[in-house]
Design a protein around this motif. Structure first.
Motif, PDB file in Angstrom:
ATOM      1  N   PHE A 104     -13.520  11.388  -7.002  1.00 13.69           N
ATOM      2  CA  PHE A 104     -14.538  10.391  -6.700  1.00 13.69           C
ATOM      3  C   PHE A 104     -15.854  11.119  -6.445  1.00 13.69           C
ATOM      4  O   PHE A 104     -15.889  12.088  -5.691  1.00 13.69           O
ATOM      5  N   HIS A 105     -16.923  10.682  -7.085  1.00 13.84           N
ATOM      6  CA  HIS A 105     -18.240  11.307  -6.918  1.00 13.84           C
ATOM      7  C   HIS A 105     -19.101  10.434  -6.015  1.00 13.84           C
ATOM      8  O   HIS A 105     -19.216   9.227  -6.243  1.00 13.84           O
ATOM      9  N   SER A 106     -19.684  11.053  -4.998  1.00 20.03           N
ATOM     10  CA  SER A 106     -20.511  10.286  -4.069  1.00 20.03           C
ATOM     11  C   SER A 106     -21.412  11.229  -3.278  1.00 20.03           C
ATOM     12  O   SER A 106     -21.033  12.360  -2.993  1.00 20.03           O
ATOM     13  N   ASP A 107     -22.583  10.730  -2.915  1.00 17.75           N
ATOM     14  CA  ASP A 107     -23.475  11.478  -2.033  1.00 17.75           C
ATOM     15  C   ASP A 107     -23.164  11.206  -0.556  1.00 17.75           C
ATOM     16  O   ASP A 107     -23.770  11.795   0.327  1.00 17.75           O
ATOM     17  N   ASP A 108     -22.213  10.295  -0.294  1.00 17.21           N
ATOM     18  CA  ASP A 108     -21.842   9.964   1.081  1.00 17.21           C
ATOM     19  C   ASP A 108     -20.993  11.080   1.695  1.00 17.21           C
ATOM     20  O   ASP A 108     -20.423  11.904   0.992  1.00 17.21           O
ATOM     21  N   ARG A 109     -20.871  11.050   3.032  1.00 16.16           N
ATOM     22  CA  ARG A 109     -20.000  12.014   3.695  1.00 16.16           C
ATOM     23  C   ARG A 109     -18.542  11.594   3.493  1.00 16.16           C
ATOM     24  O   ARG A 109     -18.261  10.455   3.107  1.00 16.16           O
ATOM     25  N   ALA A 110     -17.626  12.523   3.750  1.00 15.44           N
ATOM     26  CA  ALA A 110     -16.203  12.291   3.496  1.00 15.44           C
ATOM     27  C   ALA A 110     -15.679  11.046   4.207  1.00 15.44           C
ATOM     28  O   ALA A 110     -14.932  10.256   3.622  1.00 15.44           O
ATOM     29  N   GLN A 111     -16.076  10.815   5.469  1.00 13.68           N
ATOM     30  CA  GLN A 111     -15.573   9.648   6.195  1.00 13.68           C
ATOM     31  C   GLN A 111     -16.061   8.350   5.571  1.00 13.68           C
ATOM     32  O   GLN A 111     -15.322   7.375   5.497  1.00 13.68           O
ATOM     33  N   ASP A 112     -17.289   8.330   5.097  1.00 10.28           N
ATOM     34  CA  ASP A 112     -17.806   7.134   4.426  1.00 10.28           C
ATOM     35  C   ASP A 112     -17.042   6.860   3.133  1.00 10.28           C
ATOM     36  O   ASP A 112     -16.768   5.707   2.796  1.00 10.28           O
ATOM     37  N   VAL A 113     -16.705   7.918   2.401  1.00 10.18           N
ATOM     38  CA  VAL A 113     -15.925   7.767   1.168  1.00 10.18           C
ATOM     39  C   VAL A 113     -14.543   7.210   1.507  1.00 10.18           C
ATOM     40  O   VAL A 113     -14.057   6.276   0.849  1.00 10.18           O
ATOM     41  N   ALA A 114     -13.889   7.745   2.536  1.00 14.33           N
ATOM     42  CA  ALA A 114     -12.570   7.248   2.942  1.00 14.33           C
ATOM     43  C   ALA A 114     -12.646   5.774   3.325  1.00 14.33           C
ATOM     44  O   ALA A 114     -11.796   4.974   2.910  1.00 14.33           O
ATOM     45  N   ASP A 115     -13.652   5.387   4.090  1.00 12.02           N
ATOM     46  CA  ASP A 115     -13.817   3.987   4.497  1.00 12.02           C
ATOM     47  C   ASP A 115     -14.056   3.083   3.294  1.00 12.02           C
ATOM     48  O   ASP A 115     -13.488   1.990   3.198  1.00 12.02           O
ATOM     49  N   THR A 116     -14.892   3.534   2.371  1.00 14.97           N
ATOM     50  CA  THR A 116     -15.191   2.757   1.163  1.00 14.97           C
ATOM     51  C   THR A 116     -13.943   2.544   0.326  1.00 14.97           C
ATOM     52  O   THR A 116     -13.643   1.421  -0.107  1.00 14.97           O
ATOM     53  N   LEU A 117     -13.199   3.622   0.073  1.00  9.40           N
ATOM     54  CA  LEU A 117     -11.984   3.518  -0.733  1.00  9.40           C
ATOM     55  C   LEU A 117     -10.941   2.641  -0.051  1.00  9.40           C
ATOM     56  O   LEU A 117     -10.299   1.811  -0.695  1.00  9.40           O
ATOM     57  N   CYS A 118     -10.779   2.789   1.253  1.00  9.00           N
ATOM     58  CA  CYS A 118      -9.809   1.984   1.988  1.00  9.00           C
ATOM     59  C   CYS A 118     -10.164   0.497   1.887  1.00  9.00           C
ATOM     60  O   CYS A 118      -9.295  -0.335   1.650  1.00  9.00           O
ATOM     61  N   GLY A 119     -11.429   0.175   2.032  1.00 12.79           N
ATOM     62  CA  GLY A 119     -11.866  -1.209   1.897  1.00 12.79           C
ATOM     63  C   GLY A 119     -11.615  -1.760   0.506  1.00 12.79           C
ATOM     64  O   GLY A 119     -11.162  -2.895   0.342  1.00 12.79           O
ATOM     65  N   TYR A 120     -11.875  -0.942  -0.503  1.00 13.15           N
ATOM     66  CA  TYR A 120     -11.628  -1.362  -1.884  1.00 13.15           C
ATOM     67  C   TYR A 120     -10.144  -1.636  -2.100  1.00 13.15           C
ATOM     68  O   TYR A 120      -9.760  -2.657  -2.660  1.00 13.15           O
ATOM     69  N   PHE A 121      -9.295  -0.704  -1.659  1.00  9.48           N
ATOM     70  CA  PHE A 121      -7.857  -0.863  -1.863  1.00  9.48           C
ATOM     71  C   PHE A 121      -7.310  -2.039  -1.067  1.00  9.48           C
ATOM     72  O   PHE A 121      -6.412  -2.736  -1.532  1.00  9.48           O
ATOM     73  N   ALA A 122      -7.833  -2.282   0.118  1.00 10.12           N
ATOM     74  CA  ALA A 122      -7.383  -3.426   0.914  1.00 10.12           C
ATOM     75  C   ALA A 122      -7.635  -4.727   0.154  1.00 10.12           C
ATOM     76  O   ALA A 122      -6.792  -5.629   0.159  1.00 10.12           O
ATOM     77  N   LYS A 123      -8.761  -4.825  -0.524  1.00  7.54           N
ATOM     78  CA  LYS A 123      -9.070  -6.024  -1.317  1.00  7.54           C
ATOM     79  C   LYS A 123      -8.224  -6.089  -2.575  1.00  7.54           C
ATOM     80  O   LYS A 123      -7.693  -7.136  -2.920  1.00  7.54           O
ATOM     81  N   SER A 124      -8.088  -4.960  -3.293  1.00  7.68           N
ATOM     82  CA  SER A 124      -7.399  -4.983  -4.577  1.00  7.68           C
ATOM     83  C   SER A 124      -5.882  -5.079  -4.441  1.00  7.68           C
ATOM     84  O   SER A 124      -5.217  -5.556  -5.351  1.00  7.68           O
ATOM     85  N   LEU A 125      -5.315  -4.660  -3.313  1.00  3.31           N
ATOM     86  CA  LEU A 125      -3.866  -4.711  -3.117  1.00  3.31           C
ATOM     87  C   LEU A 125      -3.428  -5.912  -2.287  1.00  3.31           C
ATOM     88  O   LEU A 125      -2.269  -6.024  -1.918  1.00  3.31           O
ATOM     89  N   ARG A 126      -4.331  -6.800  -2.021  1.00  6.63           N
ATOM     90  CA  ARG A 126      -4.054  -7.968  -1.186  1.00  6.63           C
ATOM     91  C   ARG A 126      -2.850  -8.765  -1.697  1.00  6.63           C
ATOM     92  O   ARG A 126      -2.043  -9.257  -0.925  1.00  6.63           O
ATOM     93  N   ASP A 127      -2.702  -8.894  -3.011  1.00  6.54           N
ATOM     94  CA  ASP A 127      -1.618  -9.691  -3.584  1.00  6.54           C
ATOM     95  C   ASP A 127      -0.239  -9.100  -3.299  1.00  6.54           C
ATOM     96  O   ASP A 127       0.749  -9.820  -3.283  1.00  6.54           O
ATOM     97  N   SER A 128      -0.157  -7.787  -3.092  1.00 11.49           N
ATOM     98  CA  SER A 128       1.141  -7.167  -2.832  1.00 11.49           C
ATOM     99  C   SER A 128       1.507  -7.209  -1.352  1.00 11.49           C
ATOM    100  O   SER A 128       2.564  -6.722  -0.962  1.00 11.49           O
ATOM    101  N   SER A 129       0.659  -7.785  -0.524  1.00 12.76           N
ATOM    102  CA  SER A 129       0.877  -7.950   0.913  1.00 12.76           C
ATOM    103  C   SER A 129       1.285  -6.660   1.618  1.00 12.76           C
ATOM    104  O   SER A 129       2.330  -6.596   2.255  1.00 12.76           O
ATOM    105  N   PRO A 130       0.474  -5.614   1.503  1.00 12.54           N
ATOM    106  CA  PRO A 130       0.828  -4.368   2.182  1.00 12.54           C
ATOM    107  C   PRO A 130       0.756  -4.532   3.696  1.00 12.54           C
ATOM    108  O   PRO A 130      -0.037  -5.311   4.215  1.00 12.54           O
ATOM    109  N   LYS A 131       1.606  -3.793   4.389  1.00 14.02           N
ATOM    110  CA  LYS A 131       1.562  -3.785   5.848  1.00 14.02           C
ATOM    111  C   LYS A 131       0.476  -2.839   6.333  1.00 14.02           C
ATOM    112  O   LYS A 131      -0.189  -3.097   7.333  1.00 14.02           O
ATOM    113  N   LYS A 132       0.307  -1.730   5.614  1.00 13.41           N
ATOM    114  CA  LYS A 132      -0.701  -0.750   5.987  1.00 13.41           C
ATOM    115  C   LYS A 132      -1.167   0.000   4.741  1.00 13.41           C
ATOM    116  O   LYS A 132      -0.386   0.276   3.850  1.00 13.41           O
ATOM    117  N   ILE A 133      -2.452   0.340   4.721  1.00  7.96           N
ATOM    118  CA  ILE A 133      -3.054   1.144   3.658  1.00  7.96           C
ATOM    119  C   ILE A 133      -3.717   2.335   4.326  1.00  7.96           C
ATOM    120  O   ILE A 133      -4.448   2.163   5.305  1.00  7.96           O
TER     121      ILE A 133
END
Length: 79
Positions: free
Chosen positions: A29-58
């Motif tokens: 993943f390419h980004s000018d953000d710091r590592a924690q911002d990248v982790a937060d961004t990706l986690c938010g994206y996956f939480a939205k995209s995996l919503r249909d599979s009803s994950p308990k935790k991401i």
């Protein structure tokens, strides 16, 4: 632009934790953000995209550079 290596783990409703791949997110993943911002961004994206599979935790772990070695530089989790 800095590169980040990331790993995604999903825990299902039965408590099974698995790694995920094949998702439509650039790797590395390419980004000018710091590592924690990248982790937060990706986690938010996956939480939205995996919503249909009803994950308990991401969980997302992020390393600076092209290798996932030693301790991650950042972590994010949902919920």
């Amino acid at each position: 632009m800095p590169e980040y290596t990331w790993l995604l783990y999903v825990t299902d409703q039965h408590g099974r934790r698995t790694g995920q791949d094949g998702l439509p997110v650039p790797y590395p993943f390419h980004s000018d953000d710091r590592a924690q911002d990248v982790a937060d961004t990706l986690c938010g994206y996956f939480a939205k995209s995996l919503r249909d599979s009803s994950p308990k935790k991401i969980e997302v772990e992020v390393w600076e550079g092209r290798q996932a070695v030693q301790t991650p530089h950042a972590r994010a989790a949902w919920p």
